[in-house]
Design an enzyme around this catalytic site. Structure first.
Site, short mmCIF file in Angstrom:
data_model
loop_
_atom_site.label_atom_id
_atom_site.label_comp_id
_atom_site.label_asym_id
_atom_site.label_seq_id
_atom_site.Cartn_x
_atom_site.Cartn_y
_atom_site.Cartn_z
N VAL A 210 -17.03 -37.59 22.99
CA VAL A 210 -15.70 -36.96 22.96
C VAL A 210 -15.76 -35.45 23.18
O VAL A 210 -14.72 -34.82 23.31
CB VAL A 210 -14.91 -37.23 21.65
N LYS A 211 -16.93 -34.87 23.21
CA LYS A 211 -17.01 -33.41 23.27
C LYS A 211 -16.78 -32.88 24.69
O LYS A 211 -16.80 -33.64 25.65
CB LYS A 211 -18.36 -32.95 22.69
#
Ligand SMILES: *Cc1c(COP(=O)(O)O)cnc(C)c1O
Length: 414
Positions: A210-211
């Site tokens: 998700v980064k």
């Protein structure tokens, strides 16, 4: 059929589906991976070193070491620094559990502090009050990508120097508390005109799915150490400690006939494979565009939400700071936790995935059992009750933002 994939005539509201944070995968990622697969070397090797060089370019750090997660990277740094039972490490109460769990892994005590009400980053004044002769490190978190108040933190650490008791070689060389930034959100963030890592001793990035930049799972340790802790040597120490304490890694052995190695410490197994590094190398080539796109989306949100004082906008830049625009941390002004949760459900029913960052650590069972009490961190608790993180990812359109904001406004009862 799962609800998510109902056809539009079943449920016309679901015409628009907005995920929370799908990963950005570069168009050339498959070529990058294929080149690693066909090279004959798939674990840590040349591609991981290439990703380190790329992250070094963005951050201007002295050296960068890729690892298999930010959690592993931060723990490795604490272990290298010699953090042990009886020691204290200061962390914000408002963060992901990884920031404090790694302190427990070392047998040390996480000492929590509250955050500033505007930025939700560590309150440095509060941190200063918690420093004791046992404090070995402070782990501020660049929440949502916004750098912490590093100048203030540096002053505090300098002022408390006389309290510091060095108990390992790196501690003696540094001669003060280590500033280890949990920079999981903030690759590319700027503080006072330069990359934020240059205002810390060590910053650790996450490349989790998700980064902002992803390798599916992964992370990197970026060094910015004073001259008596030579970065090249610390890099080698960390690399070896992250690979079973083995004096020669597999890649080095592969390239020479000198097979023999020694093991000096019971090290860890935290290295990043070249296959995953390839995903990061491809992503990094587009990172400027990713940051610019995220910034654009944040600006759009802020413009669309400006007429609605019932919502508090996140701080994403100040005179001193520019965020890496990782999360859009919106807060509702009234209604508290029940209304926040109701709003999340209503948005979900409109096809909008949201999230909450974070449930403060003292509210988690683990930390409750260890005796932490949420009431000691009132700003974190209030922020949590009011917080709702909006979708933010590469390629979001203006019309996505318009839809989200209109549904927010229509569904918020206060
Ligand atoms: C994602 C995250 C981590 C952990 O990163 P991993 O790479 O999954 O270990 C740590 N701290 C914060 C604030 C995070 O958001």
């Amino acid at each position: 059929m799962p609800k998510e994939i109902c056809s539009s005539h079943d449920n016309p509201q679901h015409l628009k589906k907005i995920p929370f944070s799908p990963p950005f995968l570069a168009p050339d990622v498959l070529n990058e991976i294929a080149s690693v697969l066909s090279s004959g070397w798939i674990t840590t090797g040349a591609k991981a070193r290439e990703l380190e060089a790329g992250v070094g370019n963005i951050t201007q750090a002295q050296r960068v070491l890729c690892v298999n997660s930010a959690t592993a990277g931060m723990e490795l740094v604490l272990r290298w620094f010699g953090v042990k039972p009886g020691d204290e490490v200061i962390v914000p109460a408002y963060t992901y559990c990884a920031t404090a769990n790694i302190v427990l892994h070392c047998g040390a005590t996480p000492v929590m502090v509250d955050v500033c009400a505007d930025t939700l980053t560590m309150d440095m004044q509060a941190a200063a009050k918690k420093i004791t002769a046992r404090t070995k490190a402070i782990i501020p978190v660049d929440l949502g990508g916004l750098p912490c108040d590093y100048a203030h933190l540096q002053t505090i650490v300098e002022e408390k120097k006389s309290l510091f008791k060095a108990e390992s070689a790196p501690q003696s060389a540094l001669g003060r508390i280590l500033i280890l930034s949990d920079a999981a959100h903030s690759l590319g963030a700027i503080y006072r005109g330069t990359p934020a890592v240059l205002h810390t001793d060590i910053s650790v990035y996450s490349f989790h799915a998700v980064k902002n930049l992803t390798t599916a799972e992964g992370g990197a340790i970026a060094l910015h150490l004073p001259s008596n802790l030579a970065a090249d040597s610390v890099y080698e120490q960390l690399r070896i400690l992250g690979l079973h304490g083995q004096s020669k890694d597999a890649f080095t052995k592969f390239n020479t006939a000198a097979w023999e190695y020694d093991v000096e410490d019971a090290g860890f197994k935290y290295n990043m494979s070249d296959i995953l590094a390839a995903v990061g190398v491809a992503g990094l080539r587009h990172y400027d565009a990713v940051l610019a796109d995220r910034q654009q989306t944040v600006a759009t949100y802020c413009r669309l939400l400006a007429p609605y004082p019932q919502f508090q906008l996140p701080v994403t830049h100040t005179e001193e700071k520019t965020s890496a625009y990782h999360l859009f941390l919106l807060r509702i002004q009234q209604g508290g936790r029940a209304e926040r949760d109701r709003l999340i459900q209503a948005l979900f029913e409109k096809g909008i995935a949201t999230n909450v960052h974070y449930k403060p650590l003292p509210m988690l069972s683990l930390y409750k059992k260890l005796g932490y009490t949420a009431a000691e961190y009132p700003i974190s608790c209030t922020a949590f009750e009011r917080e709702i993180t909006l979708p933010l990812f590469y390629g979001m359109t203006e019309s996505d933002c318009e839809y989200i904001v209109s549904e927010l406004v229509n569904n918020y009862a206060m």
